[in-house]
Design a protein around this motif. Sequence first.
Motif, PDB file in Angstrom:
ATOM      1  N   MET A  80       0.831  -1.207   0.000  1.00 43.85           N
ATOM      2  CA  MET A  80       0.000   0.000   0.000  1.00 43.85           C
ATOM      3  C   MET A  80       0.864   1.257   0.000  1.00 43.85           C
ATOM      4  O   MET A  80       0.520   2.264  -0.628  1.00 43.85           O
ATOM      5  CB  MET A  80      -0.929  -0.009   1.214  1.00 43.85           C
ATOM      6  CG  MET A  80      -2.053  -1.028   1.126  1.00 43.85           C
ATOM      7  SD  MET A  80      -3.023  -1.114   2.649  1.00 43.85           S
ATOM      8  CE  MET A  80      -3.747   0.524   2.664  1.00 43.85           C
ATOM      9  N   ALA A  81       2.003   1.192   0.717  1.00 42.44           N
ATOM     10  CA  ALA A  81       2.904   2.348   0.744  1.00 42.44           C
ATOM     11  C   ALA A  81       3.574   2.566  -0.603  1.00 42.44           C
ATOM     12  O   ALA A  81       3.787   3.701  -1.037  1.00 42.44           O
ATOM     13  CB  ALA A  81       3.951   2.164   1.838  1.00 42.44           C
ATOM     14  N   LEU A  82       3.899   1.472  -1.309  1.00 44.40           N
ATOM     15  CA  LEU A  82       4.615   1.587  -2.581  1.00 44.40           C
ATOM     16  C   LEU A  82       3.683   1.772  -3.779  1.00 44.40           C
ATOM     17  O   LEU A  82       3.992   2.542  -4.700  1.00 44.40           O
ATOM     18  CB  LEU A  82       5.477   0.337  -2.801  1.00 44.40           C
ATOM     19  CG  LEU A  82       6.643   0.111  -1.839  1.00 44.40           C
ATOM     20  CD1 LEU A  82       7.298  -1.242  -2.118  1.00 44.40           C
ATOM     21  CD2 LEU A  82       7.675   1.231  -1.965  1.00 44.40           C
ATOM     22  N   PHE A  83       2.549   1.060  -3.782  1.00 45.19           N
ATOM     23  CA  PHE A  83       1.725   0.979  -4.984  1.00 45.19           C
ATOM     24  C   PHE A  83       0.288   1.440  -4.760  1.00 45.19           C
ATOM     25  O   PHE A  83      -0.549   1.278  -5.659  1.00 45.19           O
ATOM     26  CB  PHE A  83       1.701  -0.458  -5.512  1.00 45.19           C
ATOM     27  CG  PHE A  83       3.064  -1.095  -5.615  1.00 45.19           C
ATOM     28  CD1 PHE A  83       4.060  -0.513  -6.381  1.00 45.19           C
ATOM     29  CD2 PHE A  83       3.354  -2.270  -4.932  1.00 45.19           C
ATOM     30  CE1 PHE A  83       5.321  -1.092  -6.472  1.00 45.19           C
ATOM     31  CE2 PHE A  83       4.600  -2.858  -5.027  1.00 45.19           C
ATOM     32  CZ  PHE A  83       5.599  -2.270  -5.787  1.00 45.19           C
ATOM     33  N   GLY A  84      -0.028   1.995  -3.581  1.00 45.75           N
ATOM     34  CA  GLY A  84      -1.396   2.437  -3.319  1.00 45.75           C
ATOM     35  C   GLY A  84      -1.850   3.497  -4.304  1.00 45.75           C
ATOM     36  O   GLY A  84      -1.162   4.494  -4.533  1.00 45.75           O
ATOM     37  N   GLY A  85      -3.029   3.276  -4.909  1.00 43.20           N
ATOM     38  CA  GLY A  85      -3.606   4.240  -5.827  1.00 43.20           C
ATOM     39  C   GLY A  85      -3.076   4.179  -7.245  1.00 43.20           C
ATOM     40  O   GLY A  85      -3.581   4.901  -8.118  1.00 43.20           O
ATOM     41  N   LEU A  86      -2.076   3.341  -7.511  1.00 42.85           N
ATOM     42  CA  LEU A  86      -1.498   3.300  -8.863  1.00 42.85           C
ATOM     43  C   LEU A  86      -2.361   2.509  -9.842  1.00 42.85           C
ATOM     44  O   LEU A  86      -2.334   2.773 -11.045  1.00 42.85           O
ATOM     45  CB  LEU A  86      -0.088   2.707  -8.803  1.00 42.85           C
ATOM     46  CG  LEU A  86       0.942   3.523  -8.010  1.00 42.85           C
ATOM     47  CD1 LEU A  86       2.318   2.868  -8.082  1.00 42.85           C
ATOM     48  CD2 LEU A  86       1.013   4.953  -8.533  1.00 42.85           C
TER      49      LEU A  86
END
Length: 820
Positions: A642-648
């Motif tokens: 979630m920190a790296l890819f959240g919303g992508l």
Amino acid sequence: MDSITISSEGSQLLPKTNQPPSPSYSSSFEDFPDDLIHRQRALKEEGVGQAAFLIRDAVIGHQDAPYEGYYDPYSNEDDKVRNAISVVCGRLVVQCRGFVVLVGWIMFSLSFFEPPHWCRDMTNLDLPEGADVNTNGYGTCEYLLYARGTTADGEEDQQYYPNSISMLLTVSQTQIVELACLIVISMYMLVRFADDGFVPSLFFYPGQKRLRHTVQISVLVSLFAGNLAGGTKLNPLMRMLILGSFLRSFQREFWTFLEMIPQMILVLSILAVIVVFYAWFGVVIFYGTPEGRESFPSLIEGIWTLWICITTANYPDVMMPSYKSNRVTAIFWISFMVISYFYCMNLILSVSLNKYDESIADRSKSREELSKKLLTEAFALLDHGNTNSITRESVMRVMLILNQDIPEIKCLSRDEKHILFAFLDKDGSGEICIEEFLDFGNVLLLKLAKTSDYATFVETYLPSIFHCGLYQKLCQVVDSKYFDNAIDFTLVLNAIIIAIQDYQLLAGEDYEMNAHYNDGSIDTIWEVFETAFTVVYVVEASLKIMVNGWKKYAESPRNVFDLTITILALLATFYVYYPNTFNNSRLIQFVVMVRVLRLGRLIFTVDAFQLFGAVSLDIIPAAIPIFLVLLFFEYAFASLGMALFGGLITRDPTNQNSFKLLLARDFVDNAYWANNFNDMFSGMNVLFNLIVVNNWTECEIGFEYVTGKKYLVRLFFFCFHLIGVIGISNVVTSFIINAFFQQLKTIEQRKGWEEKIDGEAVINGSRAVFDASKVTGTETGVQGTQYYARIQPKHVDVELDERAALRSLFTRTQSGDSQK
């Protein structure tokens, strides 16, 4: 002539012999009640309090610190207030532990229901004019996660940021709940500090105790600071740590996994060399070919291709271009799969299984050694004259302290104390030697129950009916195989009728529900059948409870399951047909359909299947800690994801990432929009898909396109597969294999023959029945009462030979054998 007692269960118990009158214990210490006055009197004997705590540690099988690592409330008579606080708080620590663990789970679950951190403050987001993002405390998450419309690829009324719609709490509500949980846990830690006499050197005693308390205090401080300062991005990981610090079984399995890593690394090193060699070879032999351009354009890409191949996610697709043009290339692919997949991967499993077997053996051995060491120390504290014996009064004083101060040990009644002493006093001498005292741990594992506790309501309150011939005949019928066979036949008939009723639905044909299902009346043939089956099941459960008694009935997991479904079906019937506004009788059909799950018991009528079923039921509780390791690992990676890819992963036409994602054809063609890290539920689903392995590359490729950081994405997915699939999944497999064979042996022991122990007891399976007035030659003062005895193990991860333990406890010795 000896008389024979027949219980309500119909089993023959021990003959009652004419025993001489039991000695009177009215003037002796052990009959005094468990109150504070007699506790103080018990503690006047030197070493009683310390011995009780050593016995506790011997029974529970672990020790965070030696006795001197805890505050001793029994040695300092001058500080009575601190001593009292320590004892009371010691009880609270044990009694409140379950509640604190529940609070930990509440904190853990906040990550699933709070606004994701990636969308709380999207200051750089180009929001539509007039978008309201700050009114309800969700930040921009409220707009983003609930936004719908026409997507970048033209689909209408779709989520722009696919998620599980689980955002139930605002940011402030999350912080309030978390702070409340932190206060509870902090109060619990304060109680622990009081248990250690408010002495910091004891609270942080070197070893496991210092490590656990240091982690807990550090995490609590971090969570408080994060919530108060507004920096909560690391809170999900902190919540996991604080919960894990209170789950001892999880810690045990986690350390077992860590111990396996060095041996796994050796095999993985061999696998790495093989992959690099084959990738190098592939770059060379496929140079200039379609296979080379697609799968082996460079050494790094070749390694990635072969790694995917090991996971079987792209095999045989990856080999088909070269194989179609030249069948000889099959040698390259097949040889690689044989060496890497069939040999190396199974070699890793073998290493894991061997290490897990060693770990189980070490646990058993270390617990035995710890128990012997602690019980020897406790005996030395009570053997004041170095005579290699301790008196009945000393043992009773210890049992009183166990009742008063140590909630980890079940509270013992007066009769149970005398019976347990008799088990220790194997030669009937009235004193306990060191060899007998070493059985104290097993003795405290005994679960005693009077045979009269299994008497049925009819037997107790309606004896005339119980002894009449007609009722006894009914009991024989209900307990017979014919009765079970009749119920099984009813279950089969129930399943057939439901299948006929739902034939159109099951066959995939157009199906229209009968309007009569919604009129609240029993006016269709199917409703008549469903109601009749419900009546049959209620009668079955009622007869079994009446004949066998609730206690015996409830000891069977199958009976509990049957009764639960029967009650659900009965309640649904009343709810639907009793006059009210709700009258959808389809509810009954669904509940009765669940009832048909009882058909599974038909399989277990075969002895081999019955054995496997019993083994599986025993494995489930023991499997919880190892699955917690897998859960926590997925949770940690989901938080990182979630920190790296959240919303992508988005379909928002105003977000350029949605158009980048459309270029990932494998992702788009499979409609993998929901496979993302936009919230915790979605992230956990992605990682579970990786555990299953299939099609994980189609999901991974989407993240490569939207991030533009191919190697970061690959590193994330590679690490999860390496640790989660190859590491932890192999540990899970090793556990199941090991537990299966342990439980198989235990079940076989429970099915053992009826065994008589020198007139002391009759052991049948894992339960013994005995006359409690005299045990192993020792008078107990318990008049003419038959008891059942079972061994109730403290540890589910290491099997105990229950039958052998019972046999040992009931075996009488001579004074010379005890070496007094």
